[in-house]
Structures are given as C-alpha cells and as structure tokens.
Design a protein around this motif. Structure first.
Motif, PDB file in Angstrom:
ATOM      1  N   ASN A  85       0.795  -1.230   0.000  1.00 36.24           N
ATOM      2  CA  ASN A  85       0.000   0.000   0.000  1.00 36.24           C
ATOM      3  C   ASN A  85       0.828   1.280   0.000  1.00 36.24           C
ATOM      4  OD1 ASN A  85      -2.443  -1.167  -0.222  1.00 36.24           O
ATOM      5  ND2 ASN A  85      -2.874  -1.233   1.967  1.00 36.24           N
ATOM      6  N   THR A  86       2.165   1.166   0.068  1.00 39.72           N
ATOM      7  CA  THR A  86       2.971   2.392   0.012  1.00 39.72           C
ATOM      8  C   THR A  86       2.670   3.174  -1.264  1.00 39.72           C
ATOM      9  OG1 THR A  86       4.722   0.972  -0.805  1.00 39.72           O
ATOM     10  CG2 THR A  86       4.941   1.728   1.448  1.00 39.72           C
ATOM     11  N   ARG A  87       2.280   2.464  -2.329  1.00 38.95           N
ATOM     12  CA  ARG A  87       2.008   3.167  -3.584  1.00 38.95           C
ATOM     13  C   ARG A  87       0.827   4.130  -3.468  1.00 38.95           C
ATOM     14  NH1 ARG A  87      -0.137  -1.936  -4.688  1.00 38.95           N
ATOM     15  NH2 ARG A  87      -2.337  -1.933  -5.226  1.00 38.95           N
ATOM     16  N   PRO A 208      10.152  -9.184  -2.411  1.00 39.11           N
ATOM     17  CA  PRO A 208       8.815  -9.391  -1.831  1.00 39.11           C
ATOM     18  C   PRO A 208       7.723  -8.665  -2.620  1.00 39.11           C
ATOM     19  CG  PRO A 208      10.382  -8.622  -0.161  1.00 39.11           C
ATOM     20  CD  PRO A 208      11.075  -8.540  -1.475  1.00 39.11           C
ATOM     21  N   ALA A 209       6.475  -9.180  -2.552  1.00 35.63           N
ATOM     22  CA  ALA A 209       5.332  -8.561  -3.226  1.00 35.63           C
ATOM     23  C   ALA A 209       5.219  -7.090  -2.821  1.00 35.63           C
ATOM     24  CB  ALA A 209       4.059  -9.303  -2.868  1.00 35.63           C
ATOM     25  N   GLY A 210       4.899  -6.232  -3.767  1.00 37.40           N
ATOM     26  CA  GLY A 210       4.751  -4.814  -3.459  1.00 37.40           C
ATOM     27  C   GLY A 210       5.942  -3.999  -3.917  1.00 37.40           C
ATOM     28  N   LEU A 211       7.151  -4.568  -3.778  1.00 35.44           N
ATOM     29  CA  LEU A 211       8.355  -3.844  -4.194  1.00 35.44           C
ATOM     30  C   LEU A 211       8.488  -3.659  -5.711  1.00 35.44           C
ATOM     31  CD1 LEU A 211      11.523  -4.742  -2.086  1.00 35.44           C
ATOM     32  CD2 LEU A 211      10.384  -2.539  -2.360  1.00 35.44           C
TER      33      LEU A 211
ATOM     34  N   ALA B  17      -2.649   6.356   6.599  1.00 38.47           N
ATOM     35  CA  ALA B  17      -1.581   7.362   6.706  1.00 38.47           C
ATOM     36  C   ALA B  17      -0.923   7.594   5.344  1.00 38.47           C
ATOM     37  CB  ALA B  17      -0.542   6.923   7.735  1.00 38.47           C
ATOM     38  N   PHE B  18      -0.630   6.509   4.606  1.00 38.18           N
ATOM     39  CA  PHE B  18      -0.065   6.653   3.254  1.00 38.18           C
ATOM     40  C   PHE B  18      -1.005   7.474   2.373  1.00 38.18           C
ATOM     41  CE2 PHE B  18       2.268   2.445   3.919  1.00 38.18           C
ATOM     42  CZ  PHE B  18       3.481   3.071   4.114  1.00 38.18           C
ATOM     43  N   ARG B  19      -2.307   7.119   2.433  1.00 40.12           N
ATOM     44  CA  ARG B  19      -3.274   7.783   1.562  1.00 40.12           C
ATOM     45  C   ARG B  19      -3.421   9.260   1.875  1.00 40.12           C
ATOM     46  NH1 ARG B  19      -7.424   2.786   1.928  1.00 40.12           N
ATOM     47  NH2 ARG B  19      -7.218   2.050  -0.214  1.00 40.12           N
ATOM     48  N   LEU B  20      -3.183   9.603   3.143  1.00 32.72           N
ATOM     49  CA  LEU B  20      -3.432  10.977   3.590  1.00 32.72           C
ATOM     50  C   LEU B  20      -2.285  11.929   3.247  1.00 32.72           C
ATOM     51  CD1 LEU B  20      -5.864  12.203   4.962  1.00 32.72           C
ATOM     52  CD2 LEU B  20      -4.742  11.898   7.162  1.00 32.72           C
ATOM     53  N   ALA B  43       1.898   8.116 -11.244  1.00 36.91           N
ATOM     54  CA  ALA B  43       0.676   7.320 -11.118  1.00 36.91           C
ATOM     55  C   ALA B  43       0.508   6.427 -12.344  1.00 36.91           C
ATOM     56  CB  ALA B  43      -0.541   8.230 -10.941  1.00 36.91           C
ATOM     57  N   VAL B  44       0.775   6.974 -13.541  1.00 37.16           N
ATOM     58  CA  VAL B  44       0.645   6.164 -14.759  1.00 37.16           C
ATOM     59  C   VAL B  44       1.682   5.032 -14.771  1.00 37.16           C
ATOM     60  CG1 VAL B  44       0.782   6.189 -17.284  1.00 37.16           C
ATOM     61  CG2 VAL B  44      -0.355   8.055 -16.089  1.00 37.16           C
ATOM     62  N   VAL B  45       2.928   5.360 -14.365  1.00 40.11           N
ATOM     63  CA  VAL B  45       3.986   4.338 -14.323  1.00 40.11           C
ATOM     64  C   VAL B  45       3.599   3.210 -13.355  1.00 40.11           C
ATOM     65  CG1 VAL B  45       6.384   3.885 -13.641  1.00 40.11           C
ATOM     66  CG2 VAL B  45       5.837   5.887 -15.030  1.00 40.11           C
ATOM     67  N   LEU B  46       3.075   3.582 -12.167  1.00 44.14           N
ATOM     68  CA  LEU B  46       2.636   2.576 -11.191  1.00 44.14           C
ATOM     69  C   LEU B  46       1.513   1.713 -11.753  1.00 44.14           C
ATOM     70  CD1 LEU B  46       2.489   4.608  -7.842  1.00 44.14           C
ATOM     71  CD2 LEU B  46       3.948   2.651  -8.312  1.00 44.14           C
TER      72      LEU B  46
END
Lengths: 228, 104
Positions: A85-87, A208-211, B17-20, B43-46
């Motif tokens: 969720n860091t993204r 790991p997943a997410g990275l 917290a990340f979202r905020l 955001a597009v790259v992600l």
C-alpha cells in the motif's frame, strides 16, 4: 441560465456512472472472491468484512490473508499489506487537488484512493470531470466492494473455482482500458511506463510482493521534467 | 481483541496514513508544478507496472498463458478505442475460453 448547466451536469453524472459501473462490477466480483477465499481458507466471516471496510485495498487484503492462511502470522501479514500500500501515497499526491478544499472531504476522500478510482479519475479529459469521476467512482466502488466481500464471505465455498470464469484477467484489463489514453497522448510517459513495467517484471521473482511496482518508479528518471 | 484484529487495525491505520500524505500536504505546502507533473506521471507508471505484473505473474512466478492472453486482447481492443465494457468482458471471456480449452 441555470437549467442548461443543470442538464449538462446531469448528463455528465449519468455518463460517469455508466462508465464507472463496469469498474464497480469488476471490483464487486473480485470482492466476492476475496470474501469466499478468506472463509474457505478457515477465517471467520468478520475478518474479510472488517478488513474490507477499514483497509479497503484489494491487493493488500489478498496478500495479508494469503500470509495468514499460509501460517505467516499477523506481523508478516500486516507488513506485506503495508508494503503493497505504500504506492497509495503516490496516488494520493496525484489526486490531491481533486478532493476539494474542505477538511472533511479530504479525510473521507483519502480513504477512497484505490488503483481503479485513481486510474478512472485521471483518465477524464478535464479538471471538473476528473473531480466528479473521483467521487462517483470512489463512493460506488467502496459500496460495491464491501457488499461483494460480505456476499462472498457468506457464500463461502459454494462458488467453486473463480479462475474458471477468467475473472483474474478483469483487473489488469480495467487498468489497460483506463491508462491507454494517457500512454497514447504522451510519448515521454509512455517510454517511462514501459521501462517501469520491464523493471517490475524483471525483479518480481526476486523481491517481496509490493516492491516490484515501487521499483518501477525508477523509470521516472527518463522524463525531461527530472533531467532538466 | 485478538492478534488478527490488531493486525487488521495496524494495516488500516498505516494504509490510511499513506493515503493521507497527498491530501494533507495539498494547500498547505506549495507543491511545485514539476512535482505535480511527476506525481501524475508516477501514477501512470505505477498503474502500468501493476497491469504488467498483474497480467503475467502470480505469487512471484509466471501466471500461465490464459490470463496474459486475455489481457493482451484487452490491450488491443483498448488501443482501437473499443468501449470500456467490451474491453473488460472480452478479457475475461478470452481467459475463460482458453482455460476451458485446457490452457493454464
């Protein structure tokens, strides 16, 4: 001259609802499978249901439950979910100006930041339509996702193998439909996105997943905005 | 409250917290146009990285041929500006048909 404006707004809302409804449908189906997978694996109904309300992030929920069911323990489950969720921090920055000026709308809007809603909002052509799209898609997806998870958790194992219906292809397909306009119109972003995808795929077996997805951001260095 | 409940709340608080971060900074700190431009490109790259890994991988390994074939169908249809519903339903249908035909 309020009535033509109001008609336009009504038209815009119905067209956004129509376009969002497929994102909702896909989300709802994934929600049903999340609820079913969790309960079929032996977790009580309240676990997927509470998690969907307060975490509200599909991929992190699947991973956290996967770790729990594999016997990895709650600490590893939370760490995996958080890494994934860091993204959402980057997504929150990208949509911050769509949430409006009020404190309450920002606090509520932040919780609605998901892959699908961000992609759907950013795919709209202008600012006011992006703002409407964020709220319509976000609130609708929240409702449908949680209803789906509850239904899936109650149905449990009655659904059988959801892979049979090809639904695992629906989420990447939703993303493809939403990001293609941005890729088509901007050559620099297209190059960065393709390089980022290659990086993510290359490192997937090793980290790991997410990275992998976070490492894709390294491709942003190819953009002129960074280099100048 | 058992350990699973605590895990869910910790994951929820951390995620929120990340979202905020973005919405909380917005309006308080002057975000330069270049950073905003980078945030939307990021955001597009992600999203494209999520699309690629979601289409091709499962638990760190190859997801099999049926799913990427369905997603490729979606990419081609979306490139030729097919309606959103057609793109998504075609992907699921292609994957389901391939699996019914015995492709993994």
């Amino acid at each position: 001259m309020r009535s033509p404006n109001r008609t336009n707004q009504y038209r815009r809302t119905t067209s956004l609802v129509r376009d969002s409804s497929l994102v909702w449908l896909a989300g709802g189906i994934v929600g049903v499978s999340f609820g079913a997978v969790s309960v079929a694996g032996g977790l009580p109904v309240w676990v997927p249901v509470l998690m969907s309300l307060v975490v509200y992030a599909g991929s992190a929920q699947f991973s956290a439950v996967g770790v729990l069911l594999a016997g990895g323990g709650p600490l590893a489950a939370a760490a995996t979910g958080l890494l994934l969720n860091t993204r959402t921090a980057a997504f929150g920055l990208a949509v911050a100006d769509l949430l409006g000026p009020g404190r309450a709308t920002r606090l509520l809007g932040a919780h609605l930041v998901t892959d699908e809603t961000v992609a759907f909002a950013l795919a709209q052509p202008d600012q006011s339509r992006r703002r409407a799209a964020f709220w319509i898609s976000g609130l609708g997806l929240f409702a449908v996702w949680n209803a789906g998870v509850l239904a899936g958790a109650l149905a449990g194992t009655a659904l059988g193998d959801t892979g049979r219906y090809g639904l695992d292809a629906a989420f990447p397909a939703v993303l493809a439909a939403l990001v293609l306009p941005a890729l088509r119109s901007d050559r620099g972003v297209r190059r960065a996105a393709l390089l980022g995808a290659a990086i993510a795929l290359t490192v997937t077996p090793a980290v790991p997943a997410g990275l992998p997805v976070l490492l894709a951001l390294a491709a942003l260095v190819t953009l002129p905005a960074v280099r100048r | 409250m058992n350990a699973t409940g605590v895990m869910i709340l910790a994951l929820a608080l951390g995620t929120y917290a990340f979202r905020l971060v973005g919405p909380a900074l917005h309006g308080r700190v002057e975000i330069p146009a270049r950073v905003q431009e980078l945030a939307s490109a990021g955001a597009v790259v992600l999203l494209v990285a999520l699309l690629a890994t979601g289409a091709l991988t499962e638990n760190g390994g190859f997801a099999g041929w049926a799913r990427p074939a369905g997603v490729l169908t979606a990419v081609v249809l979306a490139w030729f500006r097919a309606p959103f519903a057609v793109v998504v339903l075609a992907a699921a249908t292609a994957t389901a048909l391939l699996r019914a035909a015995g492709v993994g």
